[in-house]
Design an enzyme around this catalytic site. Sequence first.
Site, short mmCIF file in Angstrom:
data_model
loop_
_atom_site.label_atom_id
_atom_site.label_comp_id
_atom_site.label_asym_id
_atom_site.label_seq_id
_atom_site.Cartn_x
_atom_site.Cartn_y
_atom_site.Cartn_z
N GLU A 1 83.51 27.20 59.69
CA GLU A 1 84.11 27.19 61.03
C GLU A 1 84.62 25.82 61.45
OE1 GLU A 1 80.98 29.36 63.14
OE2 GLU A 1 82.30 31.10 63.05
N GLU B 1 79.80 36.41 56.07
CA GLU B 1 78.80 36.80 57.07
C GLU B 1 79.15 38.20 57.53
OE1 GLU B 1 78.39 33.90 60.27
OE2 GLU B 1 78.70 32.27 58.84
C1 GAL Z 1 79.13 32.68 62.74
C2 GAL Z 1 78.64 31.34 62.28
C3 GAL Z 1 77.17 31.29 62.10
C4 GAL Z 1 76.48 31.90 63.28
C5 GAL Z 1 76.95 33.30 63.46
C6 GAL Z 1 76.37 33.96 64.67
O1 GAL Z 1 80.34 32.58 63.37
O2 GAL Z 1 79.26 30.96 61.10
O3 GAL Z 1 76.78 29.96 61.93
O4 GAL Z 1 76.79 31.17 64.42
O5 GAL Z 1 78.33 33.30 63.68
O6 GAL Z 1 75.00 34.00 64.67
#
Ligand code: GAL
Length: 905
Positions: A398, A460
């Site tokens: 990010e 993620e």
């Molecule tokens: C993503 C980020 C993570 C965490 C997650 C939400 O955008 O990369 O570090 O913040 O969202 O828990």
Amino acid sequence: MSYHNDFVPHHGIRAPRAYLHTDAPRLALDGDWRFRLSPVADTPDDFAAPDFDDSGWDTLAVPCHWPLRGYGNPWYTNVVYPFPVDPPHPPEENPTGDHRVAFDVPEDWAGRRVVLRFEGVESCAKVWLNGAELGFFTGSRLPAEFDVTPRPGRNVLAVRVHQWSAASYLEDQDQWWLPGIFRSVTLEARGDLDDVFVHASYRDGQGTLLVDAPVPATVSVPALGISVAAGEEVTVPVEPWSAELPRLYDATVATDSETVRLRIGFRTVSIEDGVLLVNGEPLPLRGVNRHEFHPDHGRAVPYETMREDVLLMKRHNINAVRTSHYPPHPAFLDLCDELGLWVIDECDLETHGFVFTGWERNPSDVPEWRESYVDRMRRTLERDKNHPSIVLWSLGNESHTGANLAAMADWVRERDPSRPVHYEGDADCAYVDVYSRMYATHAEVDKIGQEPGMPFLQCEYAHAMGNGPGGLAEYVALFDRYPRIAGGFVWEWIDHGLRHPALEYAYGGDYGEPLHDGNFVIDGLLLPDRTPSPGLLDVKKVYEPIRISFVDGRVTVEELRPVPPLRFEWSAGAESGELDLSSGSAPLPPVDGLLTVRAVLASDQPWADAGHEITWAQHQAAPPDPSVVTGSDRPQRTADGFSFGAGEFDRFGRLRAFGGLAVGAPHLALWRAPTDNDRGENAHLDQTWHALGLHRLTHRLDGVSAGETLVVRERTAPAALARGAGVTYEWASAGDGLALTVSVEPDGEWPEPIGKLAITMPLPASIERVTWFGRGPGEAYPDTGHATRTGRWESTVDDLQTPYIRPQENGRRADVRWAELTSADGRGLRVAGDFAFTARRWTDADLAAAKHRNELTAGDSVWLTIDVGQQGIGTASCGPGALPEYVLTLRKTTFTVVLSPVVDA
Ligand code: GAL
């Protein structure tokens, strides 16, 4: 400019190199240091002088984060910077920890080159040895080394650490801000093998090895009969390394002065026709994101805990880990090599907070930051390059886009062309080799799977915050379906709850932080003490490496990924046996009723013992008969109400006692204590429900009539709205109990999702035991609970609760045929039908109001809730809400449960 507000990442440190296991003598400097905390950065640095009197200072056990040792406080933010955004300037309020330690260098080190090494210091350090300044460095989760010349006898090392530096702009990861020397500090007497680079590829049964070394050296791999010079390539038959079969070969690289010990794994990562391959086979990434976290130590994670993490992952069928969002402690990577996990090693980089400036001045595209970016990547790759487990390099997280990220990618390709480059923020895939996304919806993943292009992965997905994640199985089904999709990494491994004397576990705001993101840091598959949450158990099931199914009277097994030798055990009631599935299928054992087949390890593995369950499946030959028995009791009028079989009712027909237990009347319930996902930015169901008043429904009696049955009609509705529901409760005799048929007829339009469709009633607080036949042992919601299986389960009211750190709806047992809730004396209530239930010592309102577990205290009743529908869980706390098939709305519904007294359990 001072060193802590400069774009320059460091001064005086050595060129980065591999983390090596060497026989060169080492001296650990970990232990008790002298420590002083100042509130600002610019205090005199006279403490660096060797004869400075630090006797008035405190003692601090290094490594650690000082806020976790009573100095200042942890601070949690997700995206926002906790200081004004004016790069490269840190704030004036800059907690500064001065550290001193004295040590003696062994006499036989005289004349040797000595290196002082820091494995991790947040956020920057300036270092002096015996009063002489060595330099400074940034890069919290990266190593830094200095050439030093200790003197015989006593030496004094002084280290000044600032919580904030220019580099804090590059370290805006979603986690606690925790300054300190949090990884080890060592002194090493160097030999001549400062660095080695292992290149070990695999193809068609052959391994090709080449080890680069800075000086002439001999490379030996005894098990392969290899003894060659460094720089010389050799090809021999080998077994490849994989996460499933992590074959490592012990090797040494030796000169006259130094021997380095290596564990070599042969594997080749490639991309062919848009598919990510290892050793020519598709790489199925069934992963999790792991932050380094321990509830007492923060990111200063003890070795045993790292090992526990890897063992827990392996035991839950997880085969991959993304080291979000920085290189982990090097020992963690050794464990991944040894026990077998595919790794995306991510650089220590995130500038997410610039999203609020519209990415203006984002370091990723500002030339002054170029060297910092490339330096971080260099220090990551050079340290970790010899790990076979690492299959992708990730530039960071990010940080939007920019030339500095492109420069990192260029450098990686030059230095290590054997591993593809990952970075999710590069939407155009201009400088990456795989297309990566986070939290894409199922529909989008499905579409991507069908389109040609680069290999795709979800770095993620399935945000594991609180109750959930929902929708996991549907994601994994998509991963399984499309060759282009390599898989994904659940966000995230563990809740970052810090142990707290009053609150049990703290999250953002619990330390009075002026700006914070609350419990968004509590979003893991493990509770902070590493107890697996129901989500982790679901992950284990959906990440199963084999699939057992029942087709045409046979049990079949399909291998999705290589597995160690397994044994297949079946059971049905009191009968059990073993199945020979070596040919892939076997006839169903000749049993009636519910058959369970379990796949267990046939032999001990380094990560689990023989007998450890890998997966399971169930087959129901003949479904149970759902018919309700009838009875001959009829409602009788009494002086103040009705008596009907085991039930006593007031004059309004509302139940007040059953089988001698004082109970309350069941009422319609449409709300649940919002989960984190219900509260999530992509759902706001909590707000919808609040606006509808589902949490404050009123119940108006519209009529009661007694004939063969007792019929009570109510109108249930929230204040202020015209809509509601007509509810009829019809009690009928059923054996020694009463059948309750609930008919719900919406009055007006109810287009919005509701929390649940249920009745809830208070039971005496003496109720403590719960036995049921249905899915268990854990909780299950419409889109979760893959880990639960049908059977007879026993628990207690207290143990039915899933102790989510921020209280919320939990603990539902699903697909239940009967449940018995009894007191210690064996008396209680039996409910039969086709339902799900929760039983709690507090109301939904209490559950919703509590911010921490300590606020949940037992009340005067056990609240039994029987539902025939719940809204799906989804992952709207960060990602999509429940899939359409799991959305619950209020519709005309009728259901029956039979209540009977339990007189002796
Ligand atoms: C993503 C980020 C993570 C965490 C997650 C939400 O955008 O990369 O570090 O913040 O969202 O828990």
